[in-house]
Motif scaffolding. Structure first.
Motif, short mmCIF file in Angstrom:
data_model
loop_
_atom_site.label_atom_id
_atom_site.label_comp_id
_atom_site.label_asym_id
_atom_site.label_seq_id
_atom_site.Cartn_x
_atom_site.Cartn_y
_atom_site.Cartn_z
N MET A 1 0.69 8.60 -4.09
CA MET A 1 1.58 7.41 -3.71
C MET A 1 2.66 8.18 -3.02
N SER A 2 3.27 7.76 -1.94
CA SER A 2 4.69 8.07 -1.38
C SER A 2 5.34 6.76 -0.89
N SER A 3 6.48 7.07 -0.62
CA SER A 3 7.36 6.00 0.13
C SER A 3 7.95 6.67 1.44
N THR A 4 8.61 5.72 2.36
CA THR A 4 9.29 6.10 3.45
C THR A 4 10.72 6.07 3.19
N THR A 5 11.63 5.88 4.16
CA THR A 5 12.90 5.66 4.05
C THR A 5 13.32 4.32 3.26
N ASN A 6 12.60 3.43 3.39
CA ASN A 6 12.83 2.37 2.34
C ASN A 6 12.02 2.57 1.03
N GLY A 7 11.76 1.40 0.38
CA GLY A 7 10.73 1.45 -0.93
C GLY A 7 9.60 0.87 -0.86
N GLN A 8 8.97 1.15 0.29
CA GLN A 8 7.88 0.54 0.51
C GLN A 8 6.58 1.45 0.01
N TRP A 9 5.58 0.89 -1.03
CA TRP A 9 4.47 1.74 -1.36
C TRP A 9 3.48 2.09 -0.16
N TYR A 10 3.04 3.49 -0.01
CA TYR A 10 2.32 3.81 1.01
C TYR A 10 1.20 4.64 0.49
N PRO A 11 0.08 4.18 -0.01
CA PRO A 11 -0.91 4.88 -0.50
C PRO A 11 -1.58 5.98 0.45
N PRO A 12 -1.55 7.59 0.01
CA PRO A 12 -1.79 8.53 1.19
C PRO A 12 -3.25 8.66 1.48
N GLU A 13 -4.15 7.68 0.86
CA GLU A 13 -5.34 7.81 1.51
C GLU A 13 -5.84 6.72 2.49
N TRP A 14 -4.66 5.99 2.76
CA TRP A 14 -5.10 4.85 3.80
C TRP A 14 -5.66 5.33 5.01
N PRO A 15 -4.90 6.31 5.71
CA PRO A 15 -5.43 6.69 7.22
C PRO A 15 -6.88 6.72 7.22
N ASP A 16 -7.31 7.73 6.12
CA ASP A 16 -8.72 8.16 6.16
C ASP A 16 -9.64 6.79 6.03
N ARG A 17 -9.28 5.92 5.03
CA ARG A 17 -10.00 4.80 4.94
C ARG A 17 -10.05 4.03 6.00
N ILE A 18 -8.90 3.93 6.63
CA ILE A 18 -8.81 3.04 7.98
C ILE A 18 -9.85 3.65 8.93
N ARG A 19 -9.93 4.93 9.24
CA ARG A 19 -10.59 5.27 10.36
C ARG A 19 -12.13 5.41 9.85
N ALA A 20 -12.36 5.39 8.52
CA ALA A 20 -13.59 5.26 8.12
C ALA A 20 -14.32 3.64 8.51
N LEU A 21 -13.43 2.62 8.31
CA LEU A 21 -13.81 1.31 8.32
C LEU A 21 -13.89 1.14 10.06
N ALA A 22 -12.92 1.56 10.70
CA ALA A 22 -13.20 1.55 12.10
C ALA A 22 -14.26 2.19 12.67
N ASN A 23 -15.07 3.09 12.22
CA ASN A 23 -16.14 3.75 12.43
C ASN A 23 -17.46 3.39 11.88
N GLY A 24 -17.20 2.29 10.89
CA GLY A 24 -18.42 1.56 10.51
C GLY A 24 -19.01 2.28 9.38
N GLU A 25 -18.20 3.34 8.63
CA GLU A 25 -18.48 4.10 7.73
C GLU A 25 -18.04 3.66 6.08
N LEU A 26 -17.49 2.47 6.27
CA LEU A 26 -16.89 1.66 5.12
C LEU A 26 -17.11 0.40 4.99
N THR A 27 -17.70 -0.35 4.10
CA THR A 27 -17.91 -1.51 3.99
C THR A 27 -16.87 -2.22 2.98
N PRO A 28 -16.16 -3.35 3.66
CA PRO A 28 -14.97 -3.88 2.86
C PRO A 28 -15.45 -4.49 1.58
N ALA A 29 -14.92 -4.31 0.49
CA ALA A 29 -15.16 -4.88 -0.87
C ALA A 29 -14.69 -6.43 -0.72
N GLU A 30 -15.56 -6.97 -1.83
CA GLU A 30 -15.24 -8.60 -1.41
C GLU A 30 -13.94 -9.00 -2.37
#
Length: 324
Positions: free
Chosen positions: A1-30
């Protein structure tokens, strides 16, 4: 977990998961249904204060983030309970779900508030509220609810209590982004602290306001704070929060009293807020419709740098930008 200049929560694994979803390699959980409550009381300095919990830093999900009491719907929340206030059918219309689902969500909101803060939105009759749900016998019941050893319906029936749905106002609805491994469809409610009741403390002695051993194993601090003060702490990067948490805090700022906020709930938009992610020139654009402050542009070289979080509640833990 990391944050930017404000206090927003940023999971570091999100970019990889976003790319996997866009490429059809990730099925969204219900997404699982969940509820969280912005508990309010009028402050001496003017304006309402909101009850917030800080998640323990050791928590795998959003450790150190500030949130509200809340969590997932329990299947046993479907059991019939004595009910006061708007009918299940009226809640169903307001929330855009069927009456059975409306009951489970409202029950989850009241149950989780009691489990995590010790505040009980129920009473002996349709126009009364429990004056002081503390003491050894109440604590034993609260612990049994947390441990899933006691259903909320049985708890209310045994004590002859009526759930006061009229003490809640539906405020917002957020759904965890499709690329998160655990997803929640979360309704946020507002409620005023009943007269005579008080919230349970959290965390080790001396850790902060009301910070003595208390309610939740997933939080180490409980405090009452004015929405504008909490939002300023987030903007300075001092208070870590997920998007739904800071968005709902900002939404509370115009109201002068807890009663004003509760009265305004009826007009709040419950259209689900769901993050959108798209690939742009090899990078990622992440946004939440209607909430431009959370828009994030992640260049290809930043694939491991993290993206803004869209919080959801744990199965039984504090939610806060919680679930969603």
């Amino acid at each position: 977990m990391s944050s930017t200049t404000n206090g927003q929560w940023y999971p570091p694994e999100w970019p990889d998961r976003i790319r996997a979803l866009a490429n059809g390699e990730l099925t969204p959980a219900e997404p699982r249904r969940a509820a969280t409550v912005l508990l309010l009381r009028d402050s001496a300095s003017g304006g309402p204060a909101v009850h917030m919990l800080r998640r323990r830093a050791s928590m795998a999900f959003a450790g150190g983030a500030y949130a509200y009491p809340g969590g997932s719907v329990d299947p046993r929340d479907e059991r019939p309970v004595a009910w006061a206030g708007p009918s299940r059918a009226q809640w169903a219309v307001r929330m855009g779900v069927d009456p059975d689902a409306a009951q489970t969500i409202v029950c989850a909101a009241v149950r989780e508030t009691f489990e995590e803060s010790g505040v009980l939105l129920a009473g002996p009759s349709a126009d009364t509220v429990v004056a002081d749900p503390t003491g050894e016998d109440w604590e034993a019941d609260r612990a049994a609810l947390v441990a899933h050893e006691l259903s909320f319906a049985d708890f209310l029936a045994r004590r002859g209590l009526v759930l006061r749905s009229d003490l809640l106002g539906a405020w917002a609805r957020w759904i965890t982004p499709e690329f998160e491994p655990r997803r929640y469809d979360t309704w946020f409610f507002v409620a005023a602290l009943p007269e005579g009741q008080r919230t349970l403390p959290q965390g080790p002695a001396g850790s902060g306001p009301e910070g003595t051993p208390g309610a939740s194993t997933e939080a180490d601090l409980a405090l009452w704070i004015r929405p504008e003060e909490a939002a300023a702490g987030y903007d300075r990067g001092e208070l870590l929060m997920m998007p739904p948490t800071i968005a709902t805090l900002r939404g509370l700022q115009p109201y002068a009293t807890a009663a004003d906020a509760l009265a305004a709930a009826e007009a709040q938009d419950l259209t689900p807020v769901l993050a959108r992610a798209r690939l742009v020139d090899g990078g990622i654009e992440l946004s939440w419709p209607g909430h431009d402050e959370f828009t994030k542009h992640i260049a290809r070289t930043d694939a491991g740098a993290g993206a803004p979080g869209g919080g959801e509640p744990d199965d039984s833990g504090p939610s806060g930008g919680t679930p969603a």
